[in-house]
Design an enzyme around this catalytic site. Structure first.
Site, PDB file in Angstrom:
ATOM      1  N   LYS A  11       0.777  -1.276   0.210  1.00  0.00           N
ATOM      2  CA  LYS A  11       0.153  -0.046  -0.324  1.00  0.00           C
ATOM      3  C   LYS A  11       0.631   1.123   0.268  1.00  0.00           C
ATOM      4  O   LYS A  11       2.316   1.393   0.207  1.00  0.00           O
ATOM      5  CB  LYS A  11      -1.111  -0.202   1.225  1.00  0.00           C
ATOM      6  CG  LYS A  11      -1.882  -1.446   0.994  1.00  0.00           C
ATOM      7  CD  LYS A  11      -2.665  -1.295   2.274  1.00  0.00           C
ATOM      8  CE  LYS A  11      -4.154  -2.449   1.879  1.00  0.00           C
ATOM      9  NZ  LYS A  11      -5.252  -2.108   3.068  1.00  0.00           N
ATOM     10  N   TYR A  51     -12.408  -2.328  -4.135  1.00  0.00           N
ATOM     11  CA  TYR A  51     -13.358  -1.861  -2.017  1.00  0.00           C
ATOM     12  C   TYR A  51     -14.128  -1.923  -2.342  1.00  0.00           C
ATOM     13  O   TYR A  51     -14.552  -2.263  -1.259  1.00  0.00           O
ATOM     14  CB  TYR A  51     -12.298  -0.949  -1.504  1.00  0.00           C
ATOM     15  CG  TYR A  51     -10.479  -1.683  -1.002  1.00  0.00           C
ATOM     16  CD1 TYR A  51     -10.861  -2.884  -0.009  1.00  0.00           C
ATOM     17  CD2 TYR A  51     -10.273  -0.811  -1.312  1.00  0.00           C
ATOM     18  CE1 TYR A  51      -9.693  -2.947   0.315  1.00  0.00           C
ATOM     19  CE2 TYR A  51      -8.751  -1.040  -0.737  1.00  0.00           C
ATOM     20  CZ  TYR A  51      -8.353  -1.974  -0.120  1.00  0.00           C
ATOM     21  OH  TYR A  51      -6.840  -2.769   0.458  1.00  0.00           O
ATOM     22  N   ASN A 114      -1.694   0.280   6.685  1.00  0.00           N
ATOM     23  CA  ASN A 114      -1.384  -1.157   7.243  1.00  0.00           C
ATOM     24  C   ASN A 114      -0.135  -1.672   6.457  1.00  0.00           C
ATOM     25  O   ASN A 114      -0.024  -3.294   6.010  1.00  0.00           O
ATOM     26  CB  ASN A 114      -2.863  -1.968   8.303  1.00  0.00           C
ATOM     27  CG  ASN A 114      -3.194  -2.170   6.452  1.00  0.00           C
ATOM     28  OD1 ASN A 114      -3.257  -1.401   5.581  1.00  0.00           O
ATOM     29  ND2 ASN A 114      -4.858  -3.269   7.736  1.00  0.00           N
ATOM     30  N   HIS A 117      -1.899  -5.504   1.996  1.00  0.00           N
ATOM     31  CA  HIS A 117      -3.033  -6.664   0.930  1.00  0.00           C
ATOM     32  C   HIS A 117      -3.322  -8.290   0.926  1.00  0.00           C
ATOM     33  O   HIS A 117      -2.218  -8.012   0.182  1.00  0.00           O
ATOM     34  CB  HIS A 117      -4.029  -5.747   0.422  1.00  0.00           C
ATOM     35  CG  HIS A 117      -5.668  -6.561  -0.290  1.00  0.00           C
ATOM     36  ND1 HIS A 117      -6.935  -6.184   0.264  1.00  0.00           N
ATOM     37  CD2 HIS A 117      -5.080  -7.631  -1.030  1.00  0.00           C
ATOM     38  CE1 HIS A 117      -8.148  -7.338  -0.267  1.00  0.00           C
ATOM     39  NE2 HIS A 117      -6.511  -7.823  -1.244  1.00  0.00           N
ATOM     40  N   GLU A 128      -9.321 -11.035  -7.354  1.00  0.00           N
ATOM     41  CA  GLU A 128      -8.597 -10.027  -7.179  1.00  0.00           C
ATOM     42  C   GLU A 128      -7.385 -10.000  -8.131  1.00  0.00           C
ATOM     43  O   GLU A 128      -6.881  -9.244  -8.998  1.00  0.00           O
ATOM     44  CB  GLU A 128      -8.036 -10.259  -5.374  1.00  0.00           C
ATOM     45  CG  GLU A 128      -9.657  -9.401  -4.899  1.00  0.00           C
ATOM     46  CD  GLU A 128      -8.744  -9.547  -3.567  1.00  0.00           C
ATOM     47  OE1 GLU A 128      -9.637  -8.981  -2.808  1.00  0.00           O
ATOM     48  OE2 GLU A 128      -7.965  -9.601  -2.728  1.00  0.00           O
TER      49      GLU A 128
HETATM   50  P1  IDP Z   1      -8.052  -6.831   5.770  1.00  0.00           P
HETATM   51  O1  IDP Z   1      -6.981  -6.567   4.911  1.00  0.00           O
HETATM   52  O2  IDP Z   1      -7.017  -7.535   6.747  1.00  0.00           O
HETATM   53  O3  IDP Z   1      -8.635  -8.371   5.134  1.00  0.00           O
HETATM   54  P2  IDP Z   1     -10.240  -5.511   5.339  1.00  0.00           P
HETATM   55  O4  IDP Z   1     -11.175  -5.811   6.898  1.00  0.00           O
HETATM   56  O5  IDP Z   1     -10.682  -6.688   4.587  1.00  0.00           O
HETATM   57  O6  IDP Z   1      -9.396  -6.160   6.627  1.00  0.00           O
HETATM   58  O7  IDP Z   1     -10.559  -4.003   5.810  1.00  0.00           O
HETATM   59  C1  IDP Z   1     -10.240  -3.749   3.857  1.00  0.00           C
HETATM   60  C2  IDP Z   1      -8.651  -2.679   4.513  1.00  0.00           C
HETATM   61  O8  IDP Z   1      -9.576  -1.260   5.457  1.00  0.00           O
HETATM   62  C3  IDP Z   1      -7.712  -2.611   5.919  1.00  0.00           C
HETATM   63  O9  IDP Z   1      -6.148  -2.900   5.165  1.00  0.00           O
HETATM   64  C4  IDP Z   1      -7.242  -1.315   5.636  1.00  0.00           C
HETATM   65  O10 IDP Z   1      -6.832  -0.795   5.716  1.00  0.00           O
HETATM   66  C5  IDP Z   1      -9.091  -0.605   6.088  1.00  0.00           C
HETATM   67  N1  IDP Z   1      -9.821  -0.693   7.891  1.00  0.00           N
HETATM   68  C6  IDP Z   1     -10.212  -1.444   7.480  1.00  0.00           C
HETATM   69  N2  IDP Z   1     -11.080  -1.727   8.878  1.00  0.00           N
HETATM   70  C7  IDP Z   1     -10.334   0.085   8.936  1.00  0.00           C
HETATM   71  C8  IDP Z   1     -11.092   0.424  10.563  1.00  0.00           C
HETATM   72  O11 IDP Z   1     -11.747   0.499  11.014  1.00  0.00           O
HETATM   73  N3  IDP Z   1     -10.857   2.601  10.107  1.00  0.00           N
HETATM   74  C9  IDP Z   1      -9.636   2.104   8.910  1.00  0.00           C
HETATM   75  N4  IDP Z   1      -9.846   1.772   7.953  1.00  0.00           N
HETATM   76  C10 IDP Z   1     -10.319   0.327   8.168  1.00  0.00           C
HETATM   77 MG    MG Z   2      -9.777  -8.052   3.308  1.00  0.00          MG
END
Ligand code: IDP
Ligand code: MG
Length: 140
Positions: A11, A51, A114, A117, A128
């Protein structure tokens, strides 16, 4: 356990801090092979489509803007149990909850920024991979 493929994105928070190589080292040390890779700048349309499953979540708009805020590295990873294996290597979504040694524990800035992905199922991995890669770009 069968050899399978998963889809990964390094990312913008990680490319901005010049961490592509460090993330790739974690991937390779875990026994996963990077069989396709390209650095691109996502368009808003691409990020919103990718997304779309999260479109009702409160963080959707910010997430799409973040994913377009700088270069990303799109990847396909191959190895034993690659989907689950890469989720382990990534660590929990929120770096505060991520296990020691994981990519997100070591590199993530926040729950949104974070660093990586990874697909959450083999079925989503197929979708994907096809969203971003042509067959000829994948060299296993
Ligand atoms: P993942 O990437 O661990 O699978 P997902 O729940 O699929 O997590 O969420 C997709 C992406 O959305 C996350 O990697 C993160 O960048 C963002 N995200 C998830 N939850 C939050 C939140 O509570 N606040 C802000 N961004 C979030
Ligand atoms: Mg996810």
């Amino acid at each position: 356990m069968a050899v399978e493929r998963t889809f990964s994105i390094i990312k913008p928070d990680a490319t901005r801090r010049n961490l592509t190589g460090k993330v790739n080292a974690k991937i390779e040390e875990a026994g996963l092979r990077i069989i396709a890779q390209k650095r691109v700048r996502l368009t808003p349309i691409q990020a919103e489509g990718f997304y779309a499953v999260h479109r009702e979540r409160p963080f959707y708009k910010d997430l799409c803007a973040f994913m377009c805020s700088g270069p990303v590295v799109l990847q396909i990873l191959e190895g034993e149990n690659a989907v689950a294996r890469y989720r382990e290597v990534m660590g929990a979504t929120n770096p505060a909850n991520a296990a020691p040694g994981t990519i997100r524990k070591e590199f993530a800035e926040s729950i949104e920024a974070n660093s990586v992905h990874g697909s959450d199922s083999a079925e989503n991995a197929e979708t994907e991979m096809a969203y971003f890669f042509e067959d000829r770009e994948i060299v296993g």
